[in-house]
Design a protein around this motif. Structure first.
Motif, PDB file in Angstrom:
ATOM      1  N   ALA A  35       0.820  -1.215   0.000  1.00  0.00           N
ATOM      2  CA  ALA A  35       0.000   0.000   0.000  1.00  0.00           C
ATOM      3  C   ALA A  35       0.854   1.265   0.000  1.00  0.00           C
ATOM      4  N   LEU A  36       2.127   1.138   0.385  1.00  0.00           N
ATOM      5  CA  LEU A  36       2.991   2.303   0.578  1.00  0.00           C
ATOM      6  C   LEU A  36       4.274   2.189  -0.228  1.00  0.00           C
ATOM      7  N   PRO A  37       4.909   3.343  -0.515  1.00  0.00           N
ATOM      8  CA  PRO A  37       6.227   3.307  -1.143  1.00  0.00           C
ATOM      9  C   PRO A  37       7.248   2.699  -0.182  1.00  0.00           C
ATOM     10  N   PRO A  38       8.347   2.160  -0.608  1.00  0.00           N
ATOM     11  CA  PRO A  38       8.636   1.907  -2.017  1.00  0.00           C
ATOM     12  C   PRO A  38       7.833   0.702  -2.524  1.00  0.00           C
ATOM     13  N   TYR A  39       7.726   0.585  -3.781  1.00  0.00           N
ATOM     14  CA  TYR A  39       7.059  -0.546  -4.440  1.00  0.00           C
ATOM     15  C   TYR A  39       5.551  -0.565  -4.206  1.00  0.00           C
ATOM     16  N   GLN A  40       4.967   0.618  -4.039  1.00  0.00           N
ATOM     17  CA  GLN A  40       3.527   0.744  -3.863  1.00  0.00           C
ATOM     18  C   GLN A  40       2.790   0.096  -5.032  1.00  0.00           C
ATOM     19  N   ASN A  41       1.723  -0.639  -4.733  1.00  0.00           N
ATOM     20  CA  ASN A  41       0.854  -1.317  -5.708  1.00  0.00           C
ATOM     21  C   ASN A  41       1.520  -2.490  -6.426  1.00  0.00           C
ATOM     22  N   LEU A  42       2.695  -2.906  -5.990  1.00  0.00           N
ATOM     23  CA  LEU A  42       3.347  -4.075  -6.576  1.00  0.00           C
ATOM     24  C   LEU A  42       3.202  -5.273  -5.637  1.00  0.00           C
ATOM     25  N   TRP A  43       3.143  -6.446  -6.238  1.00  0.00           N
ATOM     26  CA  TRP A  43       3.089  -7.694  -5.481  1.00  0.00           C
ATOM     27  C   TRP A  43       4.513  -8.127  -5.141  1.00  0.00           C
ATOM     28  N   THR A  44       4.706  -8.565  -3.923  1.00  0.00           N
ATOM     29  CA  THR A  44       6.020  -8.973  -3.457  1.00  0.00           C
ATOM     30  C   THR A  44       5.883  -9.764  -2.160  1.00  0.00           C
ATOM     31  N   PHE A  45       6.996  -9.981  -1.462  1.00  0.00           N
ATOM     32  CA  PHE A  45       6.985 -10.643  -0.156  1.00  0.00           C
ATOM     33  C   PHE A  45       6.799  -9.599   0.939  1.00  0.00           C
ATOM     34  N   PRO A  46       6.229  -9.994   2.082  1.00  0.00           N
ATOM     35  CA  PRO A  46       6.211  -9.085   3.227  1.00  0.00           C
ATOM     36  C   PRO A  46       7.638  -8.819   3.695  1.00  0.00           C
ATOM     37  N   GLY A  47       7.876  -7.599   4.156  1.00  0.00           N
ATOM     38  CA  GLY A  47       9.207  -7.261   4.648  1.00  0.00           C
ATOM     39  C   GLY A  47       9.363  -5.786   4.866  1.00  0.00           C
ATOM     40  N   GLY A  48      10.548  -5.393   5.319  1.00  0.00           N
ATOM     41  CA  GLY A  48      10.809  -3.985   5.572  1.00  0.00           C
ATOM     42  C   GLY A  48      12.197  -3.756   6.127  1.00  0.00           C
ATOM     43  N   ARG A  49      12.388  -2.557   6.646  1.00  0.00           N
ATOM     44  CA  ARG A  49      13.714  -2.108   7.066  1.00  0.00           C
ATOM     45  C   ARG A  49      14.125  -2.626   8.440  1.00  0.00           C
ATOM     46  N   LEU A  50      15.429  -2.801   8.562  1.00  0.00           N
ATOM     47  CA  LEU A  50      16.072  -3.207   9.800  1.00  0.00           C
ATOM     48  C   LEU A  50      15.968  -2.085  10.829  1.00  0.00           C
ATOM     49  N   GLU A  51      15.653  -2.441  12.075  1.00  0.00           N
ATOM     50  CA  GLU A  51      15.637  -1.473  13.160  1.00  0.00           C
ATOM     51  C   GLU A  51      16.922  -1.608  13.979  1.00  0.00           C
TER      52      GLU A  51
ATOM     53  N   MET B  79      18.912 -15.264  -0.414  1.00  0.00           N
ATOM     54  CA  MET B  79      19.830 -14.387  -1.146  1.00  0.00           C
ATOM     55  C   MET B  79      19.761 -13.001  -0.532  1.00  0.00           C
ATOM     56  N   THR B  80      20.708 -12.167  -0.906  1.00  0.00           N
ATOM     57  CA  THR B  80      20.646 -10.747  -0.563  1.00  0.00           C
ATOM     58  C   THR B  80      20.708  -9.975  -1.870  1.00  0.00           C
ATOM     59  N   GLN B  81      19.736  -9.089  -2.053  1.00  0.00           N
ATOM     60  CA  GLN B  81      19.613  -8.306  -3.278  1.00  0.00           C
ATOM     61  C   GLN B  81      19.908  -6.840  -2.989  1.00  0.00           C
ATOM     62  N   GLU B  82      20.555  -6.175  -3.934  1.00  0.00           N
ATOM     63  CA  GLU B  82      20.706  -4.726  -3.858  1.00  0.00           C
ATOM     64  C   GLU B  82      19.600  -4.124  -4.701  1.00  0.00           C
ATOM     65  N   LEU B  83      18.799  -3.275  -4.085  1.00  0.00           N
ATOM     66  CA  LEU B  83      17.634  -2.685  -4.742  1.00  0.00           C
ATOM     67  C   LEU B  83      17.656  -1.177  -4.595  1.00  0.00           C
ATOM     68  N   GLY B  84      16.891  -0.497  -5.427  1.00  0.00           N
ATOM     69  CA  GLY B  84      16.792   0.958  -5.360  1.00  0.00           C
ATOM     70  C   GLY B  84      17.986   1.624  -6.023  1.00  0.00           C
ATOM     71  N   ARG B  85      17.956   2.935  -6.024  1.00  0.00           N
ATOM     72  CA  ARG B  85      19.049   3.697  -6.623  1.00  0.00           C
ATOM     73  C   ARG B  85      20.327   3.454  -5.840  1.00  0.00           C
ATOM     74  N   ASP B  86      21.376   3.067  -6.535  1.00  0.00           N
ATOM     75  CA  ASP B  86      22.690   2.853  -5.910  1.00  0.00           C
ATOM     76  C   ASP B  86      22.632   1.870  -4.745  1.00  0.00           C
ATOM     77  N   GLY B  87      21.775   0.871  -4.837  1.00  0.00           N
ATOM     78  CA  GLY B  87      21.707  -0.139  -3.783  1.00  0.00           C
ATOM     79  C   GLY B  87      21.243   0.405  -2.445  1.00  0.00           C
ATOM     80  N   THR B  88      20.266   1.304  -2.478  1.00  0.00           N
ATOM     81  CA  THR B  88      19.719   1.890  -1.259  1.00  0.00           C
ATOM     82  C   THR B  88      19.298   0.808  -0.276  1.00  0.00           C
ATOM     83  N   TYR B  89      18.656  -0.225  -0.794  1.00  0.00           N
ATOM     84  CA  TYR B  89      18.213  -1.335   0.049  1.00  0.00           C
ATOM     85  C   TYR B  89      19.069  -2.552  -0.248  1.00  0.00           C
TER      86      TYR B  89
END
Length: 133
Positions: free
Chosen positions: A24-40, A68-78
């Motif tokens: 529902a929210l950026p990044p990847y809003q309206n795209l299908w994917t796995f549940p997940g998010g940022r490290l705290e 696996m570990t993927q680099e995503l976003g501009r310049d591997g932001t994620y």
């Protein structure tokens, strides 16, 4: 040297299908994917994966296996650590971060707008679990 992951996601597998969410929210809003998010702060990447699934779907994931570990976003932001598991408890109760969810099989994937290379990631999840997709 590759930087450590700063986000995590989990491909949850049940009966030959994988649980996908529509964000529902950026990044990847309206795209299908796995549940997940940022490290705290002060959590391991595995704890991040488990917490994100709990927050987004109300499921408790156990024994996540690194895929696996993927680099995503501009310049591997994620730097996304992708995990998979068949070991979870609970009933899916999506949070406000989730527009929709479904247990997907291979035939459904072509009809969905997904994050980049999700089909390849799913195949790796199934391979790690010793299953075919």
């Amino acid at each position: 040297m590759t930087a450590l992951p700063n986000a995590a996601s989990v491909g949850i597998v049940r009966h030959g299908k994988i649980l996908l969410i529509k964000r529902a929210l950026p990044p990847y809003q309206n795209l299908w994917t796995f549940p997940g998010g940022r490290l705290e702060v002060n959590e391991t990447i595995e704890q991040c994966a488990i917490r994100e699934v709990q927050e987004e779907l109300g499921l408790t994931v156990r024994n996540p296996r690194h895929v696996m570990t993927q680099e995503l976003g501009r310049d591997g932001t994620y730097r996304l650590a992708v995990f998979t598991t068949t070991d979870y408890v609970g009933t899916v109760k999506p949070s406000s971060e989730i527009l929709d969810h479904k247990w997907a099989d291979p035939g459904m994937l072509l009809a969905l707008r997904t994050t980049a290379r999700l089909d390849d990631v799913i195949k790796e999840c199934f391979k790690i679990l010793g299953q075919s997709w």
